[in-house]
Design a protein around this motif. Sequence first.
Motif, short mmCIF file in Angstrom:
data_model
loop_
_atom_site.label_atom_id
_atom_site.label_comp_id
_atom_site.label_asym_id
_atom_site.label_seq_id
_atom_site.Cartn_x
_atom_site.Cartn_y
_atom_site.Cartn_z
N ALA A 2 35.22 39.05 41.50
CA ALA A 2 35.36 40.51 41.37
C ALA A 2 34.92 41.17 42.67
CB ALA A 2 34.53 41.02 40.19
N LEU A 3 35.83 41.93 43.26
CA LEU A 3 35.49 42.76 44.41
C LEU A 3 35.28 44.16 43.85
CD1 LEU A 3 35.27 43.41 47.49
CD2 LEU A 3 37.76 43.79 47.45
N LEU A 4 34.03 44.59 43.82
CA LEU A 4 33.71 45.88 43.21
C LEU A 4 33.41 46.89 44.30
CD1 LEU A 4 31.47 44.47 40.33
CD2 LEU A 4 33.93 44.97 40.30
N ILE A 5 34.30 47.86 44.41
CA ILE A 5 34.21 48.82 45.52
C ILE A 5 34.20 50.25 44.98
CG2 ILE A 5 35.02 47.47 47.50
CD1 ILE A 5 37.88 48.09 46.80
N SER A 6 33.03 50.87 45.08
CA SER A 6 32.93 52.23 44.54
C SER A 6 32.14 53.11 45.48
CB SER A 6 32.26 52.18 43.16
OG SER A 6 30.91 51.84 43.31
N GLY A 7 31.76 54.31 44.98
CA GLY A 7 31.01 55.23 45.82
C GLY A 7 29.58 54.76 46.01
N GLY A 8 29.07 53.99 45.07
CA GLY A 8 27.68 53.55 45.16
C GLY A 8 27.52 52.08 45.48
N HIS A 9 28.59 51.28 45.33
CA HIS A 9 28.45 49.83 45.47
C HIS A 9 29.61 49.19 46.20
CE1 HIS A 9 25.71 50.83 42.23
NE2 HIS A 9 25.02 49.78 42.63
N THR A 10 29.31 48.06 46.84
CA THR A 10 30.33 47.20 47.43
C THR A 10 29.81 45.79 47.21
OG1 THR A 10 30.87 48.85 49.08
CG2 THR A 10 31.59 46.60 49.53
N GLU A 11 30.44 45.07 46.29
CA GLU A 11 29.90 43.76 45.91
C GLU A 11 31.00 42.74 45.71
OE1 GLU A 11 27.80 44.57 42.25
OE2 GLU A 11 26.15 45.53 43.31
N LEU A 12 30.68 41.50 46.03
CA LEU A 12 31.56 40.38 45.67
C LEU A 12 30.81 39.56 44.63
CD1 LEU A 12 33.13 39.25 49.05
CD2 LEU A 12 34.41 39.80 46.97
N VAL A 13 31.45 39.38 43.48
CA VAL A 13 30.78 38.71 42.37
C VAL A 13 31.65 37.58 41.85
CG1 VAL A 13 29.85 39.06 40.03
CG2 VAL A 13 29.70 40.91 41.71
N VAL A 14 31.09 36.39 41.73
CA VAL A 14 31.84 35.27 41.17
C VAL A 14 31.56 35.21 39.66
CG1 VAL A 14 32.04 32.74 41.08
CG2 VAL A 14 31.86 33.90 43.29
N LEU A 43 39.19 36.92 50.93
CA LEU A 43 39.93 35.66 51.09
C LEU A 43 38.99 34.48 51.31
CD1 LEU A 43 43.21 36.10 53.15
CD2 LEU A 43 42.80 36.21 50.70
N LYS A 44 37.96 34.72 52.12
CA LYS A 44 36.98 33.66 52.39
C LYS A 44 36.34 33.20 51.08
CE LYS A 44 32.58 33.90 54.83
NZ LYS A 44 32.01 32.76 55.48
N ALA A 45 35.97 34.16 50.24
CA ALA A 45 35.34 33.81 48.96
C ALA A 45 36.33 33.12 48.03
CB ALA A 45 34.77 35.06 48.29
#
Length: 388
Positions: free
Chosen positions: A183-195, A305-307
């Motif tokens: 999950a690539l979570l991209i918002s106003g408060g967060h930017t995260e890559l989560v498996v 892509l790397k992830a």
Amino acid sequence: MKILSIETSCDETAISIIEVTGDKSAPSFSILSNIVYSQVELHKEFGGVFPTVAKREHAKNLPIIFTESLKNASILNTGGTTLYREKIKTLLEREQDLIEGMHTIAETIAKPEIDYIAVTTGPGLEPALWVGVNFARALNMIWDIPLVPVNHMEGHALSILLNANDSKIQNVQLSQFEFPALALLISGGHTELVVMNDWMNYKKIGATRDDAVGEAFDKVARLLGLPYPGGVAISKLAEEGEPREDIRLPRPMIDSPNYDFSFSGIKTAVLYLTQALGKIDEQTKKDISKEFEEAVTEVLVKKTLKAVEEFGVRTLIVAGGVSANTHIKNEIEKAISGLNMGIKTFFPTKDLSTDNSLMIAIAGYFGIISGKVSTDPQEIRANSNWSL
Ligand code: KG4
Ligand code: ZN
């Protein structure tokens, strides 16, 4: 089962009611009500969200939206009791703005057919989160409806499961999602890559070290004199931007050997660029917007892509307010299909990419079936830093 969900983590006050039937592996969802009241107009003058203003607005809106939601779901019945007057006052000691509305609910509405109340408890703005939590606790007190705490980021990740505009029953085959998922979570408060190795199973592998990507959009928009929130304005201008030799921005951490991000440097680079360019005409604003969007997109695509490759990802989920950006969406989809590995990619529909409560209802459902229902409402607390 019927689930009512409450979302107040930032500047949207939202309540939804869904009904879930069927088997755990293939649940069917019906959207009985879905209301999002955005405070954006109010926060515009501050150029961002002001927590105490957000808190006051949530308190003002929640009882109204709640009643409207019951009406939409055809479960609003008159009734009620004055029995809880004092208890409500005590429970809502720190939510003075909510007391009157709560009294009205307790004294005019009969217990509705709701089986669970899902409420966002974090991450988000602490005062804003507490209003939602205390509202949920008060409902629990008067009607004894169990509460389930929901992580806002989990809500974003699961927002891809429903279409907010479909009023019919939506059957979701969970088996179409193969794990591991990313999950690539991209918002106003967060930017995260989560498996995700399964539903409800999250391992954060990277996050921004400073600004979130949406925050960078908002800050760059402000530098260019565009209105808050900046994402929409920038992406619109970017469509007519041209590449230019004298407008180049960095791609921070693009080759770093990890999954972290940094976006504050791009914003600073835009500041210096605008100072160096002097007077900025409309075309230059478009060109800067284009280069900014491009810089952000390249970093997001490369890290994703790397992830995908390192973790053998089978399903990609991209969610959060910034996932509404068409350029980012197109580039991610292009890059994933270029891998030719049969990876399925999911984006939420536009109205479920920014904050909403339908995603909290879905995450609430997953919480309920995996035993996260609280037995003690006192343990439901706002947690502004709650990480997946
Ligand atoms: O998910 P969200 O509603 O709120 C948080 O949980 O933070 O995301 C809001 C963010 C804002 O920063 C806004 O500028 C950004 O999403 N956003 C966009 C677009 N639409 C909203 N960013 C880029 N392109 C867009 N089209
Ligand atoms: Zn959000």
